[in-house]
Design a protein around this motif. Structure first.
Motif, PDB file in Angstrom:
ATOM      1  N   GLU A   1       2.284   4.034  -5.961  1.00 53.48           N
ATOM      2  CA  GLU A   1       3.491   2.919  -6.513  1.00 53.48           C
ATOM      3  C   GLU A   1       4.734   3.372  -5.760  1.00 53.48           C
ATOM      4  OE1 GLU A   1       4.255   0.913 -10.822  1.00 53.48           O
ATOM      5  OE2 GLU A   1       4.878   3.161 -10.839  1.00 53.48           O
ATOM      6  N   ASP A   2       5.022   4.529  -5.733  1.00 54.16           N
ATOM      7  CA  ASP A   2       6.305   5.166  -4.959  1.00 54.16           C
ATOM      8  C   ASP A   2       6.447   4.529  -3.661  1.00 54.16           C
ATOM      9  OD1 ASP A   2       7.234   6.087  -7.636  1.00 54.16           O
ATOM     10  OD2 ASP A   2       6.756   8.382  -6.924  1.00 54.16           O
ATOM     11  N   LEU A   3       5.073   4.857  -2.796  1.00 58.04           N
ATOM     12  CA  LEU A   3       5.065   4.639  -1.366  1.00 58.04           C
ATOM     13  C   LEU A   3       5.139   3.096  -1.135  1.00 58.04           C
ATOM     14  CD1 LEU A   3       2.680   7.016  -0.144  1.00 58.04           C
ATOM     15  CD2 LEU A   3       5.116   7.194   0.189  1.00 58.04           C
ATOM     16  N   VAL A   4       4.389   2.077  -2.105  1.00 55.22           N
ATOM     17  CA  VAL A   4       4.675   0.718  -1.946  1.00 55.22           C
ATOM     18  C   VAL A   4       5.947   0.416  -2.163  1.00 55.22           C
ATOM     19  CG1 VAL A   4       4.269  -1.279  -3.180  1.00 55.22           C
ATOM     20  CG2 VAL A   4       2.495   0.276  -2.714  1.00 55.22           C
ATOM     21  N   ALA A   5       6.769   0.851  -3.090  1.00 51.82           N
ATOM     22  CA  ALA A   5       8.219   0.524  -3.135  1.00 51.82           C
ATOM     23  C   ALA A   5       9.002   1.136  -1.885  1.00 51.82           C
ATOM     24  CB  ALA A   5       9.022   1.278  -4.399  1.00 51.82           C
ATOM     25  N   LYS A   6       8.778   2.288  -1.465  1.00 50.68           N
ATOM     26  CA  LYS A   6       9.589   2.820  -0.434  1.00 50.68           C
ATOM     27  C   LYS A   6       9.549   1.998   1.091  1.00 50.68           C
ATOM     28  CE  LYS A   6       9.692   6.866   2.559  1.00 50.68           C
ATOM     29  NZ  LYS A   6       9.038   8.208   2.964  1.00 50.68           N
ATOM     30  N   TYR A   7       8.286   1.325   1.124  1.00 55.05           N
ATOM     31  CA  TYR A   7       8.168   0.591   2.401  1.00 55.05           C
ATOM     32  C   TYR A   7       8.314  -0.686   2.157  1.00 55.05           C
ATOM     33  CZ  TYR A   7       6.883   4.902   4.573  1.00 55.05           C
ATOM     34  OH  TYR A   7       6.994   6.210   5.215  1.00 55.05           O
ATOM     35  N   GLY A   8       8.756  -1.290   1.107  1.00 51.50           N
ATOM     36  CA  GLY A   8       9.158  -2.647   0.664  1.00 51.50           C
ATOM     37  C   GLY A   8       7.861  -3.464   0.756  1.00 51.50           C
ATOM     38  N   CYS A   9       6.682  -3.084   0.318  1.00 55.13           N
ATOM     39  CA  CYS A   9       5.347  -3.741   0.347  1.00 55.13           C
ATOM     40  C   CYS A   9       5.213  -4.268  -0.989  1.00 55.13           C
ATOM     41  CB  CYS A   9       4.183  -2.690   0.717  1.00 55.13           C
ATOM     42  SG  CYS A   9       4.472  -1.806   2.304  1.00 55.13           S
ATOM     43  N   GLN A  10       4.135  -5.273  -1.058  1.00 51.72           N
ATOM     44  CA  GLN A  10       3.695  -5.991  -2.037  1.00 51.72           C
ATOM     45  C   GLN A  10       2.277  -5.567  -2.434  1.00 51.72           C
ATOM     46  OE1 GLN A  10       4.407  -8.294   0.839  1.00 51.72           O
ATOM     47  NE2 GLN A  10       6.708  -7.937   0.362  1.00 51.72           N
ATOM     48  N   ALA A  11       1.703  -4.903  -1.557  1.00 47.44           N
ATOM     49  CA  ALA A  11       0.365  -4.748  -1.705  1.00 47.44           C
ATOM     50  C   ALA A  11      -0.028  -3.421  -0.949  1.00 47.44           C
ATOM     51  CB  ALA A  11      -0.757  -5.760  -1.319  1.00 47.44           C
ATOM     52  N   ALA A  12      -1.362  -2.908  -1.002  1.00 47.60           N
ATOM     53  CA  ALA A  12      -1.704  -1.620  -0.269  1.00 47.60           C
ATOM     54  C   ALA A  12      -3.286  -1.709   0.019  1.00 47.60           C
ATOM     55  CB  ALA A  12      -1.272  -0.234  -1.148  1.00 47.60           C
ATOM     56  N   ALA A  13      -3.463  -0.979   1.100  1.00 44.06           N
ATOM     57  CA  ALA A  13      -4.833  -0.827   1.532  1.00 44.06           C
ATOM     58  C   ALA A  13      -5.045   0.641   1.989  1.00 44.06           C
ATOM     59  CB  ALA A  13      -5.247  -1.627   2.609  1.00 44.06           C
ATOM     60  N   ILE A  14      -6.088   1.100   1.056  1.00 40.55           N
ATOM     61  CA  ILE A  14      -6.257   2.756   0.998  1.00 40.55           C
ATOM     62  C   ILE A  14      -7.631   3.036   1.750  1.00 40.55           C
ATOM     63  CG2 ILE A  14      -7.217   2.896  -1.260  1.00 40.55           C
ATOM     64  CD1 ILE A  14      -5.859   5.452  -1.344  1.00 40.55           C
ATOM     65  N   GLN A  15      -7.546   3.932   2.493  1.00 36.75           N
ATOM     66  CA  GLN A  15      -8.819   4.733   2.868  1.00 36.75           C
ATOM     67  C   GLN A  15      -9.370   5.650   1.743  1.00 36.75           C
ATOM     68  OE1 GLN A  15      -9.901   8.506   4.850  1.00 36.75           O
ATOM     69  NE2 GLN A  15      -9.553   7.416   6.935  1.00 36.75           N
ATOM     70  N   CYS A  16     -10.309   4.827   0.969  1.00 36.47           N
ATOM     71  CA  CYS A  16     -10.561   5.453  -0.357  1.00 36.47           C
ATOM     72  C   CYS A  16     -11.523   6.658  -0.332  1.00 36.47           C
ATOM     73  CB  CYS A  16     -11.115   4.444  -1.487  1.00 36.47           C
ATOM     74  SG  CYS A  16     -12.346   3.333  -0.529  1.00 36.47           S
ATOM     75  N   TRP A  17     -12.134   6.738   1.032  1.00 38.61           N
ATOM     76  CA  TRP A  17     -13.162   7.888   1.013  1.00 38.61           C
ATOM     77  C   TRP A  17     -13.343   8.293   2.511  1.00 38.61           C
ATOM     78  CZ3 TRP A  17     -18.007   6.720   3.422  1.00 38.61           C
ATOM     79  CH2 TRP A  17     -18.273   5.239   3.745  1.00 38.61           C
ATOM     80  N   ASN A  18     -13.569   9.314   3.171  1.00 40.32           N
ATOM     81  CA  ASN A  18     -13.885  10.577   2.159  1.00 40.32           C
ATOM     82  C   ASN A  18     -12.808  11.614   2.495  1.00 40.32           C
ATOM     83  OD1 ASN A  18     -14.440  11.086   4.832  1.00 40.32           O
ATOM     84  ND2 ASN A  18     -16.429  11.471   4.503  1.00 40.32           N
ATOM     85  N   ALA A  19     -11.900  11.204   3.319  1.00 41.31           N
ATOM     86  CA  ALA A  19     -10.871  12.283   3.488  1.00 41.31           C
ATOM     87  C   ALA A  19      -9.948  12.456   2.265  1.00 41.31           C
ATOM     88  CB  ALA A  19      -9.792  11.806   4.554  1.00 41.31           C
ATOM     89  N   LEU A  20      -9.858  11.672   1.439  1.00 44.85           N
ATOM     90  CA  LEU A  20      -8.841  11.649   0.323  1.00 44.85           C
ATOM     91  C   LEU A  20      -9.528  12.717  -0.817  1.00 44.85           C
ATOM     92  CD1 LEU A  20      -6.609  10.532  -1.290  1.00 44.85           C
ATOM     93  CD2 LEU A  20      -8.124   8.747  -2.522  1.00 44.85           C
ATOM     94  N   GLN A  21     -11.012  12.599  -0.915  1.00 42.24           N
ATOM     95  CA  GLN A  21     -11.682  13.554  -1.817  1.00 42.24           C
ATOM     96  C   GLN A  21     -11.530  14.990  -1.433  1.00 42.24           C
ATOM     97  OE1 GLN A  21     -13.260  10.287  -0.743  1.00 42.24           O
ATOM     98  NE2 GLN A  21     -12.110   9.883  -2.556  1.00 42.24           N
ATOM     99  N   THR A  22     -11.517  15.140  -0.054  1.00 45.04           N
ATOM    100  CA  THR A  22     -11.302  16.571   0.418  1.00 45.04           C
ATOM    101  C   THR A  22      -9.948  17.117  -0.026  1.00 45.04           C
ATOM    102  OG1 THR A  22     -12.535  16.197   2.397  1.00 45.04           O
ATOM    103  CG2 THR A  22     -11.109  18.009   2.463  1.00 45.04           C
TER     104      THR A  22
END
Length: 466
Positions: A250-271
């Motif tokens: 939520e903070d990064l969406v606000a910081k960059y003035g975005c309305q939506a996000a797309a995330i690489q949900c796996w598998n680097a995040l789990q590490t």
């Protein structure tokens, strides 16, 4: 209702009744106020408050632009002055609603005061000459139900166009290697549609997670929110990480003035953080910030369009087309690991483990049944289109993750449409029929509407007020 501001430019032509045109200018303004429409009029431009003088066009343009209008209503209070209407519309470059009140019976001497319908024919032709796309609301009375429906649908069209032309999406890391389907052309999206991406590396997300963890008040509020809206089936420290991830995104969406996000949900995040992001995505989705999986930029664009078509009054859900229904011939399973907003669920969702992954952090819940719109913005080889249509929720086997069994008119036709492209296995759904609004919005944004069922004539009939 989300506020969309209209520029109200009632028009007349000199050879028809000016007093009657002034009368209908006022009656139309009163009806718009009754409907709660936010509009800017031109009563200060000339004594009549009507558009007919070419010398007034630049003054009206300046006023409407200063007021930030999102659409233009060309109300033909009599025949109207078609070339002045077209010049105004061309300079404003916003969606245009062309309409006029139904004419009365000619008087006993055969005199007609307005000839509104004839003027609408003229203006439609001249708008085409100026290459100005427009929406036509059928010639009707102010109190006809079709008038209210048409105005509200047009406001939703304006909302889609306004949203689409100002999209900025937070891209969290690259797409997963295996997901070649979700690649997109960032430069082309910017050049064609002014759609902007704000890419950030995974480390920026993890650093933001560390920062929000230090804010005990925000963390406690988010953990409490999770407990109120989810049945927690994971460990306390894992729940805290879900809360921290939601706040960080939520903070990064606000910081960059975005309305939506797309995330690489796996598998680097789990590490890095040991959880799946699905439940955190669901939290932001519930807050009106669409977050989609597998860095699917086109999916995020779709979610913004769909929610705008619904006037941002309800949440959408991002899904996979997965398997055929085992018992219903034209049934299909819409499912994802667990990112759907909680308000979509039939009951309180469980915060648990997803299908096919060992890490916690996803929701499990069946979505509400009922009628839904299913949609997908996509493109390749320089051409973009919007797949859209209707479906209804049906009963089916229990599944993991967030899911909804749906029935469509012809699953084989839909299946071929997706395989043959330019679409992929992702779509966005919403529990509202926004197909006509999205179809009409396409004419303003340079995207081809593409139905998976042969319903185009039915949609056109609805838009005509039938």
């Amino acid at each position: 209702m989300k506020k969309i501001k209209l520029g109200y430019a009632p028009t007349r032509r000199s050879i028809f009744s000016a007093p009657d045109a002034i009368k209908f200018r006022g009656l139309t303004a009163d009806r718009l106020k009754e409907l709660g429409v936010d509009f800017v009029d031109i009563t200060d431009i000339n004594e009549e408050g009507l558009l007919y003088d070419d010398n007034d066009v630049d003054k009206i343009v300046a006023k409407f632009k200063a007021e930030g209008v999102d659409g233009l209503l060309l109300a033909h209070c009599n025949f109207g002055t078609e070339f002045v209407c077209a010049r105004l519309a061309k300079k404003l470059d916003v969606p245009v609603l062309l309409w006029g009140p139904l004419d009365e019976r000619p008087d006993e001497n055969g005199v007609r005061l307005r000839d509104t319908q004839c003027g609408l024919f003229a203006t439609g032709k001249v708008l085409r000459r100026f290459r100005v796309p427009f929406t036509y609301l059928t010639n009707c009375r102010l109190n006809d139900p079709v008038f209210e429906r048409g105005v509200k649908d047009f406001l939703a069209v304006c909302n889609v166009v306004k949203t689409f032309k100002n999209i900025r999406i937070l891209q969290i890391s690259t797409r997963p290697f295996e997901f070649w389907t979700t690649m997109c052309n960032e430069g082309e999206l910017l050049e064609k549609f002014n759609i902007q991406l704000s890419p950030v590396p995974m480390t920026e997300l993890t650093e933001q997670i560390k920062t929000v963890k230090q804010d005990s008040r925000r963390m406690a509020q988010m953990v409490a929110y999770i407990g109120e809206n989810m049945e927690i089936k994971i460990k306390e420290n894992e729940t805290e990480m879900v809360a921290a991830l939601a706040l960080a995104m939520e903070d990064l969406v606000a910081k960059y003035g975005c309305q939506a996000a797309a995330i690489q949900c796996w598998n680097a995040l789990q590490t890095e953080i040991g959880i799946m992001p699905c439940a955190a995505n669901a939290i932001l989705n519930e807050r009106g910030i669409p977050v989609v999986c597998e860095t699917d930029i086109h999916g995020a664009i779709t979610a913004l369009m769909v929610e705008a078509a619904g006037m941002d009054e309800m949440r959408s859900f991002f899904a996979d087309w997965t398997i055929r229904h085992p018992d219903i011939e034209n049934g299909e399973l819409l499912q994802h690991c667990g990112p759907w907003p909680m308000s979509v669920a039939k009951e309180k969702p469980q915060l648990t483990y997803p299908l096919a992954f060992d890490h916690p952090g996803s929701l499990t819940a069946e979505a509400k049944h009922g009628d839904v719109t299913l949609c997908r913005f996509d493109g390749d080889n320089g051409e973009y289109s919007l797949l859209l249509g209707n479906a209804k929720g049906v009963d089916g086997p229990t599944c993991m993750g967030t899911y909804l069994w749906v029935e469509v008119e012809n699953i084989k036709r839909l299946e071929a449409k997706i395989v043959e492209g330019p679409y992929i296995h992702h779509c966005v759904g919403i529990h509202k029929n926004v197909v006509p609004v999205l179809y009409e919005a396409c004419k303003y944004i340079g995207v081809k509407p593409d139905f998976y069922d042969p319903i185009e004539e039915d949609v056109k009939a609805y838009l005509r007020g039938e």
